[in-house]
Design a protein around this motif. Structure first.
Motif, PDB file in Angstrom:
ATOM      1  N   ARG A 162       0.816  -1.211   0.000  1.00 24.83           N
ATOM      2  CA  ARG A 162       0.000   0.000   0.000  1.00 24.83           C
ATOM      3  C   ARG A 162       0.844   1.254   0.000  1.00 24.83           C
ATOM      4  O   ARG A 162       0.819   2.028   0.954  1.00 24.83           O
ATOM      5  CB  ARG A 162      -0.950  -0.018   1.196  1.00 24.83           C
ATOM      6  CG  ARG A 162      -1.990  -1.088   1.036  1.00 24.83           C
ATOM      7  CD  ARG A 162      -2.841  -1.225   2.281  1.00 24.83           C
ATOM      8  NE  ARG A 162      -3.632  -2.441   2.212  1.00 24.83           N
ATOM      9  CZ  ARG A 162      -4.802  -2.517   1.575  1.00 24.83           C
ATOM     10  NH1 ARG A 162      -5.301  -1.473   0.994  1.00 24.83           N
ATOM     11  NH2 ARG A 162      -5.447  -3.655   1.545  1.00 24.83           N
TER      12      ARG A 162
ATOM     13  N   ASP B 114       1.691   5.413  -4.498  1.00 25.88           N
ATOM     14  CA  ASP B 114       1.557   5.126  -5.930  1.00 25.88           C
ATOM     15  C   ASP B 114       0.523   4.043  -6.178  1.00 25.88           C
ATOM     16  O   ASP B 114      -0.344   4.162  -7.037  1.00 25.88           O
ATOM     17  CB  ASP B 114       2.904   4.617  -6.485  1.00 25.88           C
ATOM     18  CG  ASP B 114       3.751   5.776  -6.955  1.00 25.88           C
ATOM     19  OD1 ASP B 114       3.306   6.929  -6.755  1.00 25.88           O
ATOM     20  OD2 ASP B 114       4.848   5.523  -7.480  1.00 25.88           O
ATOM     21  N   ALA B 115       0.631   2.973  -5.380  1.00 30.60           N
ATOM     22  CA  ALA B 115      -0.248   1.834  -5.576  1.00 30.60           C
ATOM     23  C   ALA B 115      -1.696   2.228  -5.349  1.00 30.60           C
ATOM     24  O   ALA B 115      -2.597   1.806  -6.085  1.00 30.60           O
ATOM     25  CB  ALA B 115       0.148   0.697  -4.646  1.00 30.60           C
ATOM     26  N   ILE B 116      -1.935   3.070  -4.354  1.00 29.96           N
ATOM     27  CA  ILE B 116      -3.312   3.469  -4.048  1.00 29.96           C
ATOM     28  C   ILE B 116      -3.846   4.400  -5.133  1.00 29.96           C
ATOM     29  O   ILE B 116      -4.990   4.241  -5.598  1.00 29.96           O
ATOM     30  CB  ILE B 116      -3.384   4.106  -2.644  1.00 29.96           C
ATOM     31  CG1 ILE B 116      -3.213   2.981  -1.605  1.00 29.96           C
ATOM     32  CG2 ILE B 116      -4.712   4.813  -2.439  1.00 29.96           C
ATOM     33  CD1 ILE B 116      -3.008   3.460  -0.204  1.00 29.96           C
TER      34      ILE B 116
ATOM     35  N   PHE C 194      -2.962   4.313  -8.179  1.00 25.32           N
ATOM     36  CA  PHE C 194      -3.204   3.420  -9.312  1.00 25.32           C
ATOM     37  C   PHE C 194      -4.527   2.685  -9.145  1.00 25.32           C
ATOM     38  O   PHE C 194      -5.318   2.570 -10.093  1.00 25.32           O
ATOM     39  CB  PHE C 194      -2.050   2.421  -9.420  1.00 25.32           C
ATOM     40  CG  PHE C 194      -2.230   1.409 -10.509  1.00 25.32           C
ATOM     41  CD1 PHE C 194      -2.092   1.764 -11.835  1.00 25.32           C
ATOM     42  CD2 PHE C 194      -2.532   0.087 -10.193  1.00 25.32           C
ATOM     43  CE1 PHE C 194      -2.256   0.827 -12.838  1.00 25.32           C
ATOM     44  CE2 PHE C 194      -2.703  -0.846 -11.190  1.00 25.32           C
ATOM     45  CZ  PHE C 194      -2.567  -0.476 -12.513  1.00 25.32           C
ATOM     46  N   GLN C 195      -4.787   2.210  -7.909  1.00 25.35           N
ATOM     47  CA  GLN C 195      -6.044   1.517  -7.627  1.00 25.35           C
ATOM     48  C   GLN C 195      -7.242   2.409  -7.925  1.00 25.35           C
ATOM     49  O   GLN C 195      -8.248   1.946  -8.471  1.00 25.35           O
ATOM     50  CB  GLN C 195      -6.086   1.065  -6.164  1.00 25.35           C
ATOM     51  CG  GLN C 195      -5.332  -0.218  -5.912  1.00 25.35           C
ATOM     52  CD  GLN C 195      -5.878  -1.366  -6.728  1.00 25.35           C
ATOM     53  OE1 GLN C 195      -7.071  -1.561  -6.817  1.00 25.35           O
ATOM     54  NE2 GLN C 195      -4.988  -2.116  -7.355  1.00 25.35           N
TER      55      GLN C 195
ATOM     56  N   VAL D 220      -7.725   2.555 -11.619  1.00 22.18           N
ATOM     57  CA  VAL D 220      -8.325   1.307 -12.123  1.00 22.18           C
ATOM     58  C   VAL D 220      -9.826   1.295 -11.843  1.00 22.18           C
ATOM     59  O   VAL D 220     -10.641   0.969 -12.712  1.00 22.18           O
ATOM     60  CB  VAL D 220      -7.641   0.079 -11.477  1.00 22.18           C
ATOM     61  CG1 VAL D 220      -8.431  -1.185 -11.757  1.00 22.18           C
ATOM     62  CG2 VAL D 220      -6.225  -0.066 -11.999  1.00 22.18           C
ATOM     63  N   ALA D 221     -10.209   1.686 -10.617  1.00 25.75           N
ATOM     64  CA  ALA D 221     -11.621   1.676 -10.243  1.00 25.75           C
ATOM     65  C   ALA D 221     -12.417   2.647 -11.118  1.00 25.75           C
ATOM     66  O   ALA D 221     -13.534   2.340 -11.544  1.00 25.75           O
ATOM     67  CB  ALA D 221     -11.775   2.025  -8.772  1.00 25.75           C
TER      68      ALA D 221
ATOM     69  N   PHE E  90     -11.628   3.623 -14.174  1.00 29.82           N
ATOM     70  CA  PHE E  90     -11.697   3.029 -15.516  1.00 29.82           C
ATOM     71  C   PHE E  90     -12.816   1.983 -15.596  1.00 29.82           C
ATOM     72  O   PHE E  90     -13.648   2.021 -16.495  1.00 29.82           O
ATOM     73  CB  PHE E  90     -10.355   2.399 -15.876  1.00 29.82           C
ATOM     74  CG  PHE E  90     -10.371   1.627 -17.157  1.00 29.82           C
ATOM     75  CD1 PHE E  90     -10.375   2.286 -18.377  1.00 29.82           C
ATOM     76  CD2 PHE E  90     -10.380   0.239 -17.157  1.00 29.82           C
ATOM     77  CE1 PHE E  90     -10.393   1.577 -19.568  1.00 29.82           C
ATOM     78  CE2 PHE E  90     -10.410  -0.482 -18.339  1.00 29.82           C
ATOM     79  CZ  PHE E  90     -10.409   0.188 -19.550  1.00 29.82           C
TER      80      PHE E  90
ATOM     81  N   PHE F 273     -16.645  -5.719  -6.397  1.00 25.67           N
ATOM     82  CA  PHE F 273     -16.801  -4.805  -7.530  1.00 25.67           C
ATOM     83  C   PHE F 273     -16.391  -5.512  -8.818  1.00 25.67           C
ATOM     84  O   PHE F 273     -17.082  -5.436  -9.837  1.00 25.67           O
ATOM     85  CB  PHE F 273     -15.949  -3.567  -7.294  1.00 25.67           C
ATOM     86  CG  PHE F 273     -16.030  -2.527  -8.375  1.00 25.67           C
ATOM     87  CD1 PHE F 273     -17.227  -1.916  -8.685  1.00 25.67           C
ATOM     88  CD2 PHE F 273     -14.887  -2.157  -9.082  1.00 25.67           C
ATOM     89  CE1 PHE F 273     -17.301  -0.957  -9.680  1.00 25.67           C
ATOM     90  CE2 PHE F 273     -14.952  -1.191 -10.076  1.00 25.67           C
ATOM     91  CZ  PHE F 273     -16.158  -0.596 -10.377  1.00 25.67           C
TER      92      PHE F 273
ATOM     93  N   PRO G 105       3.136  -0.089 -10.481  1.00 26.80           N
ATOM     94  CA  PRO G 105       2.074  -0.889 -11.120  1.00 26.80           C
ATOM     95  C   PRO G 105       2.225  -0.931 -12.642  1.00 26.80           C
ATOM     96  O   PRO G 105       2.008  -1.973 -13.266  1.00 26.80           O
ATOM     97  CB  PRO G 105       0.795  -0.157 -10.720  1.00 26.80           C
ATOM     98  CG  PRO G 105       1.138   0.560  -9.469  1.00 26.80           C
ATOM     99  CD  PRO G 105       2.589   0.921  -9.569  1.00 26.80           C
TER     100      PRO G 105
END
Lengths: 292, 322
Positions: free
Chosen positions: A5, A8-10, A12-13, A16-17, A19, B127, B224
């Motif tokens: 976590r 950057d990763a968050i 990115f998440q 993604v969500a 998108f 989701f 990522p």
């Protein structure tokens, strides 16, 4: 997957969500519009067209009532059920034994039968030769014209064959030692073990037959034999008031609402069995079927 | 017929081994007799409904007269093929067919891969399931239903898109009957319907990538994007190549059902494909031989393409298509 976590990763998440949400909306908005169009009351429609949201107390099933009470509708629904039911049964009765036979590795002539069916998968002479065959067999205005030409899918046969091949040989041998013949082996040993694959392929055949509209247009001239998708198409292409929609100046719903209601009713059985199909295709049953 | 045995004759030795072998074969075949009986109906089905049409296809080389039947109609060789290849609609039909299938492939595939990667990456499990369920659904709708959905979205009178255009003061566009827009309607509606379903194969491939690779990437604190670029994409490359090859093999299949439902006379010039033309010439105009020749032509090219694709697949991806 390992989840670290970091910031950057968050970020990115979140990307993604967003998108995936956009994709979701692109799929859902047209379907939502169909629903609203089907349920919109006539006075709202004439006043302001089709709203994006409809107040809960404004929803009306008038379009559905008008469609269901239409003289051609019950007959079309029944025809669709007959074609789907009979088609699925005939398809399975022809597919299962063939798949089982081909799964017997030491069957003399197995390669010959394999080539016999694979060739038809790779080469198709097109529509007209089939059309001539069916019309010359006198199958016009007969449900068999819809059911027989596509009854066995080579792809489905091969998928099922792979499944049978995956079952242990010892089962067959043990049953054969007990004096069972091949019919009994297939019926009593193999089929109970193959319920998931038979159900999946049966559902795919059912979906195919329920959706089929071109061959009914091609081979069925009698109005009494018309299945639901053909009735729906006739309703959809009726730009104005005609014989397909009993719509006149006194109609209690808009032509658009009738069309949308037709779409929803035709979709309904599909939606009902959809969870069943989904259960199997997420397991990857149908992935990697055709591979020699 | 009686056979004299001369033990020294080479011929007779071979005859004897042959007899022993064939009796063994017959023996095995006899033991498997139930299997033959089981597959018999399906074999007959294939001979009648799949090879029967193949027999009828010879009218591509004849001038088919319904009264004379398939076998007695006069032989004309390649007349119908020449007529088709030299006709003015040849370029238009081939052009439309290729435009549709290539555009669907080039525009649809990256989107499907992107969706699969996004579904694979997301941490939100519920989701993800919900999105999957939703985007697979349109695959199961027939093109008649899709036609209804498209009318609701695109019709000039009350369509959603035209409502928006009108709100911004624009002129409504008759998407389904306008030659300038029809191709986009065909391409985008196919992408809308099938992209979700085609993510299944990529998703399966992504799930097949060894988790150790991702763990190593995490240890090396890869971003990522790096993870996707250096692990996910190379991991599904064989599948991407296989699917591309398979689609190339079916490049002349532009989607008959879709075009048949969606097109109308005003958009024939931009929408007519080989299959729809074959239908109209054959069934509606009774040009059976010409239509069969065109269908046969398409079938032969399709067969050659799929065999080439299979060969390439075996070489490149170490895996055939069939």
């Amino acid at each position: 997957m390992l989840r670290v976590r970091t910031r950057d990763a968050i970020a990115f998440q979140i990307g993604v969500a967003i998108f995936l949400s956009i994709i979701l909306f692109i799929i859902l908005i047209p379907l939502w519009r169909v629903i609203v169009t089907a349920f919109v009351p006539l006075d709202t429609y004439t006043r302001e067209g089709i709203p994006f949201f409809l107040a809960p107390w404004d929803w009306t099933v008038e379009a559905f009532r008008q469609l269901i009470t239409h003289s051609l509708f019950p007959r079309a629904l029944l025809n669709s059920f007959i074609i789907t039911g009979l088609g699925t049964i005939i398809s399975l009765l022809l597919t299962i034994p063939m798949a089982y036979g081909l799964s017997v590795k030491n069957l003399p002539g197995r390669n010959f039968f394999m080539i016999l069916i694979l060739f038809t998968y790779l080469f198709s002479p097109g529509l007209i030769p089939v059309y001539l065959l069916i019309t010359r067999m006198g199958l016009t205005d007969n449900f068999l014209a819809i059911i027989l030409p596509p009854a066995v899918s080579v792809y489905n046969t091969l998928v099922m064959m792979r499944f049978f091949e995956g079952l242990p040989d010892e089962l067959r041998e043990a049953a054969a030692l007990d004096g069972a013949n091949e019919f009994q082996i297939l019926w009593n040993v193999m089929l109970p073990l193959s319920k998931p694959i038979i159900l999946t392929i049966g559902l795919f055949y059912a979906v195919y037959f329920w959706n089929e509209f071109f061959t009914p247009i091609l081979y069925l001239n009698d109005h009494d034999l018309m299945p639901l998708p053909v009735l729906l198409r006739n309703i959809l292409i009726s730009a104005s008031f005609n014989e397909y929609v009993e719509y006149d100046a006194f109609s209690s719903s808009a032509l658009e609402s009738l069309k949308a209601a037709g779409v929803l009713i035709t979709m309904l059985p599909m939606l009902a069995i959809y969870p069943w199909i989904q259960r199997y295709f997420t397991k990857g049953t149908l992935v990697g079927g055709v591979k020699e | 017929m009686t056979i004299d045995y001369h033990p020294n004759s080479n011929f007779n030795k071979r005859l004897v081994t042959f007899k022993i072998r064939s009796s063994k074969l017959l023996n095995i075949m006899w033991r498997q007799r139930w299997i033959y009986l089981l597959i018999l109906p399906t074999v007959i089905y294939f001979l009648v409904f799949k090879y029967g049409p193949l027999w009828n296809a010879q009218i591509a080389f004849r001038d088919f007269k319904p009264l004379l039947g398939v076998f007695d109609s006069p032989w004309v060789g390649f007349k119908h093929f020449e007529a088709f290849v030299t006709s003015f609609y040849f370029n238009q039909l081939i052009g439309n067919t290729l435009i549709f299938s290539v555009a669907k492939l080039i525009l649809g595939m990256p989107l499907a891969i992107l969706c699969a990667i996004a579904l694979h990456e997301t941490w939100l499990k519920r989701f993800r399931t919900f999105v999957q369920t939703t985007i697979y659904l349109p695959h199961f709708l027939s093109w008649v239903i899709m036609f209804g959905v498209l009318l609701v979205v695109l019709s000039p009178g009350n369509g959603l898109v035209n409502d928006v255009i009108k709100r911004f003061g624009g002129e409504p566009i008759p998407f389904l009957t306008s030659p300038a827009h029809f191709r986009w309607v065909v391409i985008l509606s196919d992408i809308w319907k099938e992209t979700g379903w085609s993510t299944i194969l990529y998703l399966a491939a992504l799930l097949g990538i060894s988790p150790e690779l991702y763990e190593a990437a995490a240890v090396d604190s890869a971003t990522p994007i790096q993870r996707i670029w250096y692990i996910s994409l190379p991991g599904i490359l064989p599948v991407i190549m296989l699917i591309t090859l398979l689609r190339m093999g079916h490049i002349l299949e532009a989607g008959f059902n879709q075009i048949f439902v969606l097109y109308s006379v005003p958009v024939y010039s931009v929408g007519d494909i080989i299959d729809t033309w074959v239908y109209r010439q054959g069934v509606l105009q009774f040009q059976f031989s010409l239509a069969t020749a065109v269908g046969f032509f398409k079938g032969v090219i399709g067969l050659v393409l799929i065999l080439i694709a299979n060969k390439i697949a075996k070489r490149v991806a170490q895996q055939g298509l069939f």
